[in-house]
Scaffold this motif. Structure first.
Motif, mmCIF file in Angstrom:
data_model
loop_
_atom_site.group_PDB
_atom_site.id
_atom_site.type_symbol
_atom_site.label_atom_id
_atom_site.label_comp_id
_atom_site.label_asym_id
_atom_site.label_seq_id
_atom_site.Cartn_x
_atom_site.Cartn_y
_atom_site.Cartn_z
ATOM 1 N N VAL A 164 -1.148 4.691 -7.714
ATOM 2 C CA VAL A 164 -0.348 5.254 -8.657
ATOM 3 C C VAL A 164 1.143 4.867 -8.554
ATOM 4 O O VAL A 164 1.780 5.227 -7.551
ATOM 5 C CB VAL A 164 -0.583 6.933 -8.511
ATOM 6 N N GLY A 165 1.720 4.206 -9.520
ATOM 7 C CA GLY A 165 2.933 3.581 -9.364
ATOM 8 C C GLY A 165 4.048 4.370 -9.425
ATOM 9 O O GLY A 165 5.001 4.345 -8.570
ATOM 10 N N ARG A 187 9.094 7.491 -6.195
ATOM 11 C CA ARG A 187 9.640 8.971 -5.459
ATOM 12 C C ARG A 187 9.559 8.747 -3.911
ATOM 13 O O ARG A 187 9.720 9.741 -3.141
ATOM 14 C CB ARG A 187 8.398 9.914 -5.734
ATOM 15 N N GLY A 188 9.359 7.517 -3.432
ATOM 16 C CA GLY A 188 9.392 7.360 -1.967
ATOM 17 C C GLY A 188 8.087 7.476 -1.214
ATOM 18 O O GLY A 188 8.247 7.754 -0.109
ATOM 19 N N LEU A 189 6.893 7.676 -1.976
ATOM 20 C CA LEU A 189 5.687 8.109 -1.562
ATOM 21 C C LEU A 189 4.905 6.736 -1.438
ATOM 22 O O LEU A 189 5.220 5.846 -2.237
ATOM 23 C CB LEU A 189 4.991 8.917 -2.301
ATOM 24 N N PRO A 190 4.062 6.784 -0.854
ATOM 25 C CA PRO A 190 2.904 5.509 -0.647
ATOM 26 C C PRO A 190 2.224 5.280 -2.101
ATOM 27 O O PRO A 190 2.127 6.449 -2.764
ATOM 28 C CB PRO A 190 1.931 5.848 0.266
ATOM 29 N N ALA A 191 1.987 4.085 -2.746
ATOM 30 C CA ALA A 191 1.289 4.005 -4.010
ATOM 31 C C ALA A 191 -0.143 4.387 -3.673
ATOM 32 O O ALA A 191 -0.651 4.925 -4.940
ATOM 33 C CB ALA A 191 1.541 2.465 -4.470
ATOM 34 N N ASN A 229 3.427 -0.418 -2.152
ATOM 35 C CA ASN A 229 4.023 -1.527 -3.073
ATOM 36 C C ASN A 229 3.276 -1.112 -4.564
ATOM 37 O O ASN A 229 2.121 -0.992 -4.453
ATOM 38 C CB ASN A 229 3.875 -2.776 -2.798
ATOM 39 N N TYR A 230 4.062 -1.351 -5.737
ATOM 40 C CA TYR A 230 3.610 -1.077 -6.811
ATOM 41 C C TYR A 230 4.262 -2.144 -7.781
ATOM 42 O O TYR A 230 5.512 -2.084 -7.936
ATOM 43 C CB TYR A 230 3.591 0.137 -7.641
#
Length: 140
Positions: free
Chosen positions: A44-45, A50-54, A102-103
């Protein structure tokens, strides 16, 4: 909850808003034998902003839930013994996914790169994503 068999499913739904005219969002759901819920894997891009993993991993009762109002299409469904054999391979591939944080919408990595990469990495997962799965070629 209605089946005790193992289940592996891949879904695709039109992307959010106007993007759905030409693109889909796809995800993978697995349910080991006798498990009460599915484990859903997707990228999820907006999480990256928001500084979270994709990459997200969540327990869900309904893996076929709508994606921002878009009804999903079941593009792969495997149940029973073969699904049970695929699940640990999928989990291993998820742990090795190289773009977890990454996204990028185009050319990727994005929500379609993830299942495309898993399909490529997991022997016996004979699925293919729809043509509208923009970013799936990034995994090659």
């Amino acid at each position: 909850a209605t089946t005790s068999e193992a289940v592996v499913q891949i879904y695709a739904a039109d992307a959010w808003g106007w993007r759905g005219w030409f693109a889909v969002h796809s995800w993978i759901a697995v349910k080991p034998p006798n498990a009460p819920n599915y484990t859903v894997y997707e990228v999820v891009g907006f999480r990256v902003k928001r500084g979270l993993p994709a990459l997200t991993i969540s327990e869900q009762v309904h893996p076929d839930r709508y994606w921002y109002g878009a009804k999903p299409e079941l593009i792969y469904n495997q149940q029973g013994k073969k699904a049970a054999e695929l699940i640990p391979k999928i989990e291993d591939a998820v742990n090795r996914y190289p773009w977890k944080n990454n996204y990028r919408v185009f050319p990727g990595p994005n929500s379609n790169t993830f299942p495309a990469w898993i399909i490529k990495e997991v022997d016996g997962l004979n699925a293919s994503l729809p043509l509208k799965a923009i970013g799936s070629g990034y995994a090659e």
